[in-house]
Scaffold this active site. Structure first.
Site, PDB file in Angstrom:
ATOM      1  N   ASP A  67       9.509   0.609  -5.395  1.00 15.76           N
ATOM      2  CA  ASP A  67      10.809   0.699  -4.271  1.00 15.76           C
ATOM      3  C   ASP A  67      11.479  -0.766  -4.137  1.00 15.76           C
ATOM      4  O   ASP A  67      11.024  -1.629  -5.020  1.00 15.76           O
ATOM      5  CB  ASP A  67      10.095   1.035  -3.034  1.00 15.76           C
ATOM      6  CG  ASP A  67       8.846  -0.133  -2.651  1.00 15.76           C
ATOM      7  OD1 ASP A  67       8.506  -0.787  -3.242  1.00 15.76           O
ATOM      8  OD2 ASP A  67       8.025   0.597  -1.766  1.00 15.76           O
ATOM      9  N   ASN A 136       1.056   2.816   8.900  1.00 12.26           N
ATOM     10  CA  ASN A 136       1.425   4.096   9.430  1.00 12.26           C
ATOM     11  C   ASN A 136       1.081   5.192   8.118  1.00 12.26           C
ATOM     12  O   ASN A 136       1.659   6.456   8.185  1.00 12.26           O
ATOM     13  CB  ASN A 136       2.757   4.226   9.678  1.00 12.26           C
ATOM     14  CG  ASN A 136       3.873   3.731   8.684  1.00 12.26           C
ATOM     15  OD1 ASN A 136       3.375   3.534   7.314  1.00 12.26           O
ATOM     16  ND2 ASN A 136       5.071   3.959   8.696  1.00 12.26           N
ATOM     17  N   HIS A 138       2.134   5.027   5.066  1.00 12.72           N
ATOM     18  CA  HIS A 138       3.058   5.362   4.055  1.00 12.72           C
ATOM     19  C   HIS A 138       2.681   4.700   2.682  1.00 12.72           C
ATOM     20  O   HIS A 138       1.560   3.626   2.533  1.00 12.72           O
ATOM     21  CB  HIS A 138       4.444   4.739   4.276  1.00 12.72           C
ATOM     22  CG  HIS A 138       4.465   3.158   4.168  1.00 12.72           C
ATOM     23  ND1 HIS A 138       5.561   2.377   4.952  1.00 12.72           N
ATOM     24  CD2 HIS A 138       3.859   2.167   3.630  1.00 12.72           C
ATOM     25  CE1 HIS A 138       5.402   1.081   4.811  1.00 12.72           C
ATOM     26  NE2 HIS A 138       4.318   0.846   4.000  1.00 12.72           N
ATOM     27  N   GLU A 143       7.862   7.112   4.198  1.00  4.78           N
ATOM     28  CA  GLU A 143       7.498   6.849   5.633  1.00  4.78           C
ATOM     29  C   GLU A 143       7.032   8.366   6.285  1.00  4.78           C
ATOM     30  O   GLU A 143       7.608   9.428   5.583  1.00  4.78           O
ATOM     31  CB  GLU A 143       8.746   6.429   6.479  1.00  4.78           C
ATOM     32  CG  GLU A 143       9.259   5.022   6.044  1.00  4.78           C
ATOM     33  CD  GLU A 143       8.194   3.943   6.564  1.00  4.78           C
ATOM     34  OE1 GLU A 143       7.121   3.999   6.536  1.00  4.78           O
ATOM     35  OE2 GLU A 143       8.901   2.917   6.996  1.00  4.78           O
TER      36      GLU A 143
HETATM   37  P1  PGA Z   1       1.139  -4.817   2.471  1.00  2.00           P
HETATM   38  O1  PGA Z   1       1.860  -3.534   2.627  1.00  2.00           O
HETATM   39  O2  PGA Z   1       0.482  -4.714   1.065  1.00  2.00           O
HETATM   40  O3  PGA Z   1       1.957  -5.928   2.515  1.00  2.00           O
HETATM   41  O4  PGA Z   1      -0.020  -4.791   3.586  1.00  2.00           O
HETATM   42  C1  PGA Z   1       1.359  -2.126   1.761  1.00  2.00           C
HETATM   43  C2  PGA Z   1       2.439  -1.382   2.106  1.00  2.00           C
HETATM   44  O5  PGA Z   1       3.254  -1.408   3.099  1.00  2.00           O
HETATM   45  O6  PGA Z   1       2.689  -0.265   1.433  1.00  2.00           O
END
Ligand code: PGA
Length: 240
Positions: A67, A136, A138, A143
């Site tokens: 992304d 959450n 994702h 999302e």
């Molecule tokens: P993080 O994020 O590795 O910074 O915890 C993971 C994500 O949001 O997919």
């Protein structure tokens, strides 16, 4: 899904580095699906160290990132292209033309998404997809929603995600509100998936991903359908 219980973040990073090194030994010209965020930082550090020791070779590797924030230029220190350059690419012998991140500056959503799907297709799909997991649930920036997306698309980031990511920015207002992300379909088509989860704030999402029903409200739950997923999670992320 195969679950590997790790003591802490360090052990996750170590095991992930070993697995990626094995992948690149087995298939030197692998296409790696890469992730940003806090989860893979330790892994990338270990890969840099391994490269410096001559233990891993990126000369034939291709990468596609999950992304990118919409509206951020590659040279913006908050962009995911910049993150990848700093954490991995500029330290190893990967050819820059073999590294792909969605074009955050492409204003036309159709074009940005179609071009990125074409890149993935031209590369012959993804051999190993690296993932983190959001609080959450994702994956990438897919999302919680009422349907699973297939191809690359533009998303409005949830409040939860903006809040989680504001630690990388000086002010909350600076966190972009939109991003281009690979779809769940593209992630699921990867031949092998490696998901890293560390910390107590991931425990609920990890539990739902492993044991809950498959629902777009918890996008990571779709990984239950894939035959080759390894989850490296530490004690905190497993709620222990
Ligand atoms: P993080 O994020 O590795 O910074 O915890 C993971 C994500 O949001 O997919």
């Amino acid at each position: 899904m195969q679950l590997c219980r790790c003591r802490n973040y360090e052990e996750i990073s170590q095991r992930a580095a070993e697995l990626l090194t094995a992948q690149l030994t087995w298939k030197k010209d692998s296409t790696l699906g890469l992730a940003t965020g806090g989860s893979p930082v330790g892994l990338y550090r270990k890969l840099r160290e391994r490269f410096a020791e001559g233990l891993v070779d990126f000369s034939e590797v291709k990468t596609v990132n999950l992304d990118e924030y919409r509206g951020l230029a590659p040279e913006n220190p908050q962009s995911y292209r910049y993150f990848m350059e700093e954490n991995l690419f500029r330290h190893v012998n990967i050819h820059p033309e073999n590294t792909y991140v969605p074009n955050g500056l492409e204003k036309d959503t159709e074009t940005a998404c179609r071009n990125y799907d074409a890149v993935i297709q031209r590369l012959g799909g993804i051999d190993l997809q690296l993932l983190g997991i959001g609080r959450n649930g994702h994956i990438g920036f897919n999302e919680p929603s009422d349907h699973f997306s297939s191809g690359t698309h533009c998303v409005k980031l949830s409040e939860n995600t903006i809040e989680a990511n504001q630690r990388f920015f000086e002010r909350r207002e600076e966190v972009p509100t939109e991003a281009y992300t690979m779809g769940c379909g593209a992630i699921l088509r990867a031949r092998r998936i490696l998901l890293l989860a560390s910390g107590r704030d991931k425990a609920e999402a990890v539990h739902a991903m492993l044991y809950g029903t498959i629902t777009p409200q918890l996008p990571a739950s779709i990984l239950q359908l894939h035959e080759n997923v390894l989850v490296l999670a530490d004690e905190e992320a497993l709620g222990q």
